[in-house]
Design a protein around this motif. Structure first.
Motif, mmCIF file in Angstrom:
data_model
loop_
_atom_site.group_PDB
_atom_site.id
_atom_site.type_symbol
_atom_site.label_atom_id
_atom_site.label_comp_id
_atom_site.label_asym_id
_atom_site.label_seq_id
_atom_site.Cartn_x
_atom_site.Cartn_y
_atom_site.Cartn_z
ATOM 1 N N GLU A 149 0.826 -1.203 0.000
ATOM 2 C CA GLU A 149 0.000 0.000 0.000
ATOM 3 C C GLU A 149 0.863 1.256 0.000
ATOM 4 O OE1 GLU A 149 -3.159 -0.364 -0.680
ATOM 5 O OE2 GLU A 149 -2.591 -2.486 -0.673
ATOM 6 N N ALA A 150 1.980 1.175 0.716
ATOM 7 C CA ALA A 150 2.877 2.324 0.759
ATOM 8 C C ALA A 150 3.465 2.589 -0.625
ATOM 9 C CB ALA A 150 3.983 2.065 1.776
ATOM 10 N N VAL A 151 3.841 1.515 -1.309
ATOM 11 C CA VAL A 151 4.403 1.668 -2.649
ATOM 12 C C VAL A 151 3.364 2.271 -3.587
ATOM 13 C CG1 VAL A 151 5.288 0.434 -4.651
ATOM 14 C CG2 VAL A 151 6.061 -0.191 -2.369
ATOM 15 N N PHE A 152 2.136 1.780 -3.453
ATOM 16 C CA PHE A 152 1.079 2.324 -4.309
ATOM 17 C C PHE A 152 0.838 3.801 -3.983
ATOM 18 C CE2 PHE A 152 -3.508 2.803 -5.400
ATOM 19 C CZ PHE A 152 -3.305 2.786 -6.758
ATOM 20 N N GLY A 153 0.946 4.138 -2.688
ATOM 21 C CA GLY A 153 0.820 5.538 -2.290
ATOM 22 C C GLY A 153 1.885 6.390 -2.963
ATOM 23 N N LEU A 154 3.101 5.848 -3.047
ATOM 24 C CA LEU A 154 4.176 6.586 -3.713
ATOM 25 C C LEU A 154 3.871 6.777 -5.187
ATOM 26 C CD1 LEU A 154 7.447 5.131 -2.174
ATOM 27 C CD2 LEU A 154 6.536 7.430 -1.954
ATOM 28 N N VAL A 155 3.310 5.741 -5.799
ATOM 29 C CA VAL A 155 2.948 5.852 -7.219
ATOM 30 C C VAL A 155 1.950 6.997 -7.401
ATOM 31 C CG1 VAL A 155 1.735 4.707 -9.100
ATOM 32 C CG2 VAL A 155 3.429 3.458 -7.784
ATOM 33 N N LEU A 156 0.941 7.012 -6.522
ATOM 34 C CA LEU A 156 -0.061 8.080 -6.628
ATOM 35 C C LEU A 156 0.591 9.445 -6.393
ATOM 36 C CD1 LEU A 156 -3.227 6.672 -4.866
ATOM 37 C CD2 LEU A 156 -2.723 6.857 -7.291
ATOM 38 N N PHE A 157 1.535 9.481 -5.460
ATOM 39 C CA PHE A 157 2.207 10.736 -5.164
ATOM 40 C C PHE A 157 2.964 11.242 -6.398
ATOM 41 C CE2 PHE A 157 6.101 12.897 -3.724
ATOM 42 C CZ PHE A 157 5.515 13.999 -3.129
ATOM 43 N N CYS A 158 3.580 10.305 -7.113
ATOM 44 C CA CYS A 158 4.341 10.692 -8.301
ATOM 45 C C CYS A 158 3.454 11.311 -9.375
ATOM 46 C CB CYS A 158 5.084 9.494 -8.880
ATOM 47 S SG CYS A 158 6.461 8.989 -7.865
ATOM 48 N N LEU A 159 2.165 10.940 -9.340
ATOM 49 C CA LEU A 159 1.233 11.545 -10.308
ATOM 50 C C LEU A 159 1.146 13.054 -10.104
ATOM 51 C CD1 LEU A 159 -1.846 9.134 -10.419
ATOM 52 C CD2 LEU A 159 -0.375 9.757 -12.321
ATOM 53 N N LEU A 160 1.477 13.495 -8.889
ATOM 54 C CA LEU A 160 1.307 14.918 -8.568
ATOM 55 C C LEU A 160 2.504 15.757 -8.980
ATOM 56 C CD1 LEU A 160 -0.121 14.501 -4.955
ATOM 57 C CD2 LEU A 160 -1.393 14.790 -7.067
ATOM 58 N N ILE A 161 3.603 15.112 -9.351
ATOM 59 C CA ILE A 161 4.809 15.891 -9.679
ATOM 60 C C ILE A 161 4.721 16.401 -11.110
ATOM 61 C CG2 ILE A 161 7.310 15.822 -9.879
ATOM 62 C CD1 ILE A 161 7.294 13.536 -7.870
ATOM 63 N N PRO A 162 4.721 17.715 -11.317
ATOM 64 C CA PRO A 162 4.653 18.214 -12.683
ATOM 65 C C PRO A 162 5.977 17.995 -13.414
ATOM 66 C CG PRO A 162 4.738 20.029 -11.123
ATOM 67 C CD PRO A 162 4.735 18.779 -10.319
ATOM 68 N N VAL A 163 5.865 17.685 -14.684
ATOM 69 C CA VAL A 163 7.053 17.420 -15.505
ATOM 70 C C VAL A 163 8.023 18.591 -15.447
ATOM 71 C CG1 VAL A 163 7.804 16.970 -17.833
ATOM 72 C CG2 VAL A 163 5.635 16.069 -17.048
ATOM 73 N N HIS A 164 7.474 19.793 -15.509
ATOM 74 C CA HIS A 164 8.324 20.978 -15.637
ATOM 75 C C HIS A 164 9.178 21.198 -14.402
ATOM 76 C CE1 HIS A 164 4.669 21.234 -18.012
ATOM 77 N NE2 HIS A 164 5.472 21.676 -18.952
ATOM 78 N N ALA A 165 8.678 20.665 -13.270
ATOM 79 C CA ALA A 165 9.432 20.872 -12.034
ATOM 80 C C ALA A 165 10.749 20.115 -12.058
ATOM 81 C CB ALA A 165 8.597 20.436 -10.836
ATOM 82 N N ILE A 166 10.750 18.964 -12.729
ATOM 83 C CA ILE A 166 11.975 18.153 -12.703
ATOM 84 C C ILE A 166 12.732 18.247 -14.020
ATOM 85 C CG2 ILE A 166 11.224 16.532 -10.932
ATOM 86 C CD1 ILE A 166 10.424 14.649 -13.235
ATOM 87 N N ALA A 167 12.256 19.103 -14.918
ATOM 88 C CA ALA A 167 12.888 19.161 -16.236
ATOM 89 C C ALA A 167 14.349 19.586 -16.142
ATOM 90 C CB ALA A 167 12.122 20.123 -17.134
#
Lengths: 320, 384
Positions: A149-167
């Motif tokens: 469940e924690a891993v899945f939570g991380l997956v969902l969290f990654c959905l929130l990271i905008p591409v431009h922030a890590i570009a």
């Protein structure tokens, strides 16, 4: 009854807003520059013969060429000969606007090369995304392990990271390894799609556990279950994901613009549009829109072909 | 084909203990049913045997070899699931061939396009085709081979699932409520077919069901499970006639066995204050429970043991079941009567009931069978 009318009115309004840019794009790709500037000519433009000013300019003869052409025009002065050549050039360089726009699109920019690049990049991205997302989604949906469940939570969290922030960090990393201006730079940052993992996981949740147990009894390994059982049952969901992924990366302008700095050989179709961004002499809207039309066409065709299954996948109607 | 032995298997899911030390030996070629109400742990036990679930403690051995750590695929067991679990994207023939393909073909030989042309693959593939052919002939699903599971009826899917299980000569068949998704008529038919299949294959079958009729009609032995334990494992006739526990007696038999409170004091056994019998041997005095099957009760006018009024009747044609509300008691008993006796049974009619004490089963207050008390009492005079 009246409620239906309202519903349709609102939907029609929405459709107009969505379709208007496509209408403009298609219309401009047919028209001559003059018609575009003046806003005349309706949808198709008048399709009167027009002269390509650049083509004519290229055929402007210099002194040597005039001298060489002199025997053909006996008894004429140099300026008369030049005028005659230019008149001939104008005749040769006049075309229908639609032909002008679309030939420009292919000749001025190596559009075929760009389309091929787009194909290579989007196909590789999608292929690797599936390679990663399916086993990950299977594990998250069907395997029991500590911290799932924690891993899945991380997956969902990654959905929130905008591409431009890590570009920027991504670019710097790629630059340090010397991978900018390669296909790798265009593909690698996108190979792990959290959206894909999430979508496929949701679909796999609907697959009955008995089916997986049956596969285990039949002697399949966990990976065989992913590719031989889960993949074929997940085709509708996979198609939905394919559309999302392919549309996003085919149309992406942002990332290729960052990592492709030098070589035009790596340009993806959206970068190709920049060829017509006019500088001092104004933009070539006609050819630009013709290019745009060609670029979006494969997507529209693909969508129409896969439409029914695509909608199936979106609604995630799994198996009973 | 092989025997199976399960020794003190327990299973916990978090706090809940699903299996509390189950021990069971299944002989080669035996048909054993695990029967019990839902939630009794029978499916969990089957999944542990299959290797789909690990036991918290205890051991499983197949043909004398411990397999507790072995994964499901390597135990050489076949399983038929309640939902059939056919691969929806494969045809019937391909579905049945899967277990053989996974076992006899190597990973490379299974590859699409190039696989069939690799050395050895051709013979293997034709062997598989023959095996599939004979399995489908046995189950009479030959005409369906090219269909997809989605185009089949429930009964046909069930046959395909059976075909997939028997195509590869497993050590034992595990069946998890295979009939519960079929309609009543088809269930009766398939029940007989599975029993025939068992006789023909002479294979070990472990059959999980909540339906006592299936268990009674098909099995060599029935293991009645409740609350994570096997209460009794015996032949169907023994389970029915000689249950060792009141819960077994209540679960097996339809309509349910009648339970009446009896008291053993001094030298007499009494029911509602009426003397039923006398004690000849020493027996512990106290309150017992007397179990009487509906067929043990007889309609009688002369000296009935209990009287009551008919509260409800079910006429099944070949027999009649009547619920009798006992006079001055809150409980009801169920009586099985022959159709000829129907004229005596009308709703609201007053009837007298008698029974022979030797048809009765005596349990203590905790539900344990008290055979000593039965022996001690039934030697006395009979009441009828």
């Amino acid at each position: 009854m009246t409620r239906d009318i309202w519903k349709h009115l609102i939907l029609i309004l929405g459709a107009i807003i969505v379709l208007a840019p496509f209408y403009m794009m298609l219309s401009y790709s047919f028209k001559s520059p003059g018609e575009i500037d003046r806003g005349t000519g309706g949808f198709f433009g008048a399709q009167e013969m027009m002269v390509d000013p650049r083509c004519v300019k290229l055929r402007d003869p210099n002194r040597d060429e005039i001298a060489a052409a002199a025997p053909q025009y006996p008894g004429r002065s140099d300026s008369e000969i030049r005028n005659a050549i230019m008149a001939q050039a104008e005749i040769d360089c006049s075309t229908r606007p639609v032909v002008f726009n679309y030939t420009k699109a292919f000749i001025e920019a190596p559009l075929l090369r760009y389309l091929l690049n787009g194909l290579i990049v989007t196909a590789s991205i999608f292929f690797i995304q599936v390679l990663v997302a399916l086993p990950a989604a299977y594990a998250l949906a069907k395997l029991k392990f500590w911290g799932r469940e924690a891993v899945f939570g991380l997956v969902l969290f990654c959905l929130l990271i905008p591409v431009h922030a890590i570009a920027l960090p991504l670019y710097i990393m790629l630059a340090k390894v010397g991978l900018t201006n390669t296909y790798v730079a265009l593909v690698v940052p996108w190979t792990i799609s959290v959206f894909g993992i999430f979508l496929m996981r949701q679909f796999f949740m609907t697959v009955p556990d008995d089916l997986i147990d049956a596969a285990r009894m039949d002697g399949m390994t966990e990976l065989a279950i992913v590719w031989r059982v889960m993949l074929p049952t997940a085709i509708p969901a996979l198609l939905a994901f394919a559309i999302f992924s392919i549309v996003a990366h085919w149309n992406d302008y942002f990332w290729p613009r960052i990592v492709v700095t030098g070589s035009r050989d790596l340009f993806t179709p959206p970068l190709g549009l920049r060829e017509f961004k006019g500088d001092a002499d104004g933009s070539f809207f006609g050819p630009m829109m013709a290019t745009a039309t060609i670029i979006v066409m494969p997507l529209i065709v693909a969508f129409l072909v896969a439409q029914r299954r695509f909608i199936e996948g979106i609604t995630l109607s799994g198996m009973k | 084909m092989a025997g199976l032995s399960i020794s003190s298997v327990t299973k916990r899911f978090g706090e809940t203990e699903v299996l509390k030390g189950v021990t069971l030996d299944v002989a080669d070629a035996e048909f054993v049913s695990l029967v019990g109400p839902s939630g009794c742990g029978k499916s969990t036990l089957l999944r542990i045997i299959a290797g789909l679930e690990d036991p918290t403690s205890g051991d499983i051995a197949i043909d004398g070899k411990a397999v507790t750590g072995t994964r499901a695929a390597d135990r050489n067991l076949s399983m038929v699931f309640q939902s059939y679990a056919l691969y929806p994207h494969l045809t019937v023939a391909e579905n049945i061939a899967v277990p053989l393909r996974m076992r006899s073909l190597s990973a490379v030989q299974r590859l699409p396009l190039i696989g069939p042309f690799l050395p050895g693959a051709k013979e293997q593939r034709s062997e598989i085709a023959t095996a599939v052919q004979s399995a489908t002939e046995m189950l009479e699903i030959g005409p369906l081979l090219d269909r997809k599971p989605g185009q089949l009826s429930g009964g046909q899917r069930q046959r395909v699932a059976l075909g997939r299980a028997l195509v590869r000569d497993p050590a034992a068949f595990l069946l998890d409520e295979p009939l519960s998704n079929l309609d009543a008529k088809l269930r009766v038919q398939t029940r007989a077919e599975i029993a025939q299949l068992h006789r023909r294959l002479k294979a070990t079958f472990i059959y999980v069901t909540h339906d006592q009729v299936e268990a009674m009609t098909m099995s060599d032995r029935i293991a009645v499970m409740m609350g994570g334990e096997i209460l009794q494992c015996d032949a169907p006739s023994v389970i029915y006639e000689d249950p060792s526990n009141i819960r077994v007696a209540e679960f097996i038999g339809s309509p349910k066995i009648n339970i009446l409170p009896v008291e053993l004091a001094n030298t007499e056994m009494t029911l509602f204050g009426r003397v039923l019998g006398y004690i000849t041997e020493a027996a512990q005095a106290g309150i017992y429970q007397l179990g009487l099957r509906p067929e043990a009760l007889k309609l009688t006018q002369a000296a009935p043991v209990v009287t009551g009024t008919v509260a409800h009747m079910e006429n099944l044609g070949s027999e009649v079941y009547a619920q009798i509300a006992l006079a001055n008691q809150t409980s009801r008993v169920t009586l099985r009567a022959a159709p000829a006796e129907r004229r005596n049974l009308r709703l609201g009619a007053e009837v007298g009931l008698g029974f022979s004490l030797k048809d009765g089963l005596i349990f203590d207050a905790d539900g344990k069978r008290q055979r000593r008390v039965e022996v001690a009492v039934t030697h006395e005079r009979e009441v009828a």
